[in-house]
Design a protein around this motif. Structure first.
Motif, PDB file in Angstrom:
ATOM      1  N   GLU A 155      -3.026   2.985   4.022  1.00  0.00           N
ATOM      2  CA  GLU A 155      -3.379   4.333   4.460  1.00  0.00           C
ATOM      3  C   GLU A 155      -3.481   5.283   3.274  1.00  0.00           C
ATOM      4  O   GLU A 155      -4.420   6.088   3.190  1.00  0.00           O
ATOM      5  N   THR A 156      -2.527   5.190   2.349  1.00  0.00           N
ATOM      6  CA  THR A 156      -2.546   6.061   1.180  1.00  0.00           C
ATOM      7  C   THR A 156      -3.748   5.761   0.301  1.00  0.00           C
ATOM      8  O   THR A 156      -4.428   6.672  -0.189  1.00  0.00           O
ATOM      9  N   PHE A 157      -4.013   4.487   0.092  1.00  0.00           N
ATOM     10  CA  PHE A 157      -5.157   4.075  -0.719  1.00  0.00           C
ATOM     11  C   PHE A 157      -6.456   4.601  -0.126  1.00  0.00           C
ATOM     12  O   PHE A 157      -7.285   5.201  -0.826  1.00  0.00           O
ATOM     13  N   LYS A 158      -6.648   4.383   1.182  1.00  0.00           N
ATOM     14  CA  LYS A 158      -7.879   4.820   1.841  1.00  0.00           C
ATOM     15  C   LYS A 158      -8.028   6.335   1.758  1.00  0.00           C
ATOM     16  O   LYS A 158      -9.136   6.851   1.508  1.00  0.00           O
ATOM     17  N   ALA A 159      -6.930   7.048   1.951  1.00  0.00           N
ATOM     18  CA  ALA A 159      -6.982   8.516   1.900  1.00  0.00           C
ATOM     19  C   ALA A 159      -7.360   8.997   0.505  1.00  0.00           C
ATOM     20  O   ALA A 159      -8.176   9.920   0.347  1.00  0.00           O
ATOM     21  N   GLN A 160      -6.787   8.384  -0.517  1.00  0.00           N
ATOM     22  CA  GLN A 160      -7.057   8.813  -1.884  1.00  0.00           C
ATOM     23  C   GLN A 160      -8.497   8.527  -2.285  1.00  0.00           C
ATOM     24  O   GLN A 160      -9.141   9.361  -2.923  1.00  0.00           O
ATOM     25  N   ILE A 161      -9.002   7.363  -1.919  1.00  0.00           N
ATOM     26  CA  ILE A 161     -10.365   7.043  -2.322  1.00  0.00           C
ATOM     27  C   ILE A 161     -11.385   7.867  -1.528  1.00  0.00           C
ATOM     28  O   ILE A 161     -12.437   8.246  -2.057  1.00  0.00           O
TER      29      ILE A 161
END
Length: 329
Positions: free
Chosen positions: A283-289
């Protein structure tokens, strides 16, 4: 006698040939080499490589493939055959890319990686000389994590930011390929700027940020700057673990006589080395990208570009020996 910029650079950084051109690799004799679908397609267009195409197609036929699967298998065999020929000319590793169409499918990426390695094995190539090249999507990074756990080394490509780099570190991947030129191209267009000095070049600065982050956090993953537009960009990252450079820029570096000075230092970056504690979640990865417009756009356009290149190779194979007629026969 003054050494060329290329020879000076080789004392600071491992130089990798970004090419499937066998004559260029033979000329520059890099330690490693990288390939991608665009480079394979360009090499397949060269007359001297027609025999490789023919042999790949014949092998796929003898394995019982037919129809579109025959073409797909031929592409995989041809890709590996180029890798085998490259490995005859270098002492190190070759990066071989998984079909970019699988970039959002973890299990399919793992399966394709193992298929490619099995092909290399039939040619007597040891696994440690291959880097499986995978796009730096969340799914691709998780595939690399699983492969690395089995001792299969990976090169995570189409990497445009620190969030992707951290996720790769969390996955213990062997090597990442942060892109330089494509980041520069994006910012020049977005900001309507014709030129950035090297100390402000957004692609160079991105790799420097990743380098310092990795070294300061004791991350063993190797960093290989990629996608260069000029030798100034290449020299702006002197001291990086590895740099993969196209033959035309290698030629320029070989002719250049300027003094080369290290721009990155492992010892300096590791002066206050601290281990990472918290890994990125999906979730964090997707949000950041998604929040990073440059990274999200370039990641997707890169995947689309490699898919297009593979489609072009498919068309080339069909036309080269009238494969459509053979398939229908």
């Amino acid at each position: 006698m003054t050494q060329s910029a290329l020879n000076q650079l080789k004392t600071l950084t491992t130089i990798v040939a970004d090419s499937s051109d066998l004559s260029a690799i033979e000329k520059f004799r890099p330690l490693d080499a990288t390939t991608n679908p665009s480079l394979i397609t360009a090499a397949a267009n060269q007359a001297e490589n027609k025999q490789l195409i023919h042999d790949a197609f014949e092998q796929a036929k003898t394995e019982g493939y037919s129809g579109d699967l025959l073409i797909e298998r031929t592409i995989d065999i041809l890709t590996v055959k180029f890798g085998v020929e490259i490995l005859k000319l270098i002492e190190g590793r070759v990066s071989t890319e998984v079909d970019a169409a699988l970039s959002y499918d973890t299990e399919a990426t793992i399966a394709k990686a193992k298929e490619l390695l099995a092909l290399y094995e039939t040619y007597g190539i040891e696994q440690n000389r291959i880097l499986i090249k995978i796009a730096s999507t969340w799914e691709g990074i998780q595939a690399a994590k699983a492969l690395e756990a089995e001792g299969i080394h990976c090169n995570l490509t189409l990497l445009f930011g620190l969030h992707q780099a951290q996720a790769c570190a969390d996955a213990n991947v062997t090597l990442i390929s942060p892109f330089v030129g494509r980041i520069l191209d994006w910012f020049k267009k977005a900001e309507n700027v014709d030129h950035y000095p090297i100390d402000k070049d957004p692609g160079v600065l991105s790799v420097k940020q990743i380098f310092h982050f990795y070294k300061q956090h004791c991350i063993k993953t190797e960093i290989m700057g990629a996608s260069f537009r000029s030798i100034d960009q290449v020299l702006g990252l002197a001291g990086c673990d590895l740099l993969t450079v196209s033959p035309n820029l290698l030629e320029e570096l070989a002719q250049d006589q300027r003094e080369v000075v290290a721009q990155l230092s492992t010892n300096h970056a590791q002066a206050h080395c601290q281990h990472l504690v918290e890994a990125l979640t999906k979730e964090t990865f997707k949000a950041q990208i998604e929040h990073d417009l440059m990274a999200s756009q370039l990641l997707q356009s890169g995947i689309d570009g490699f898919i297009k290149a593979r489609d072009q190779l498919s068309t080339l194979l069909r036309q080269s020996f009238d494969l459509d007629a053979e398939i229908k026969a």
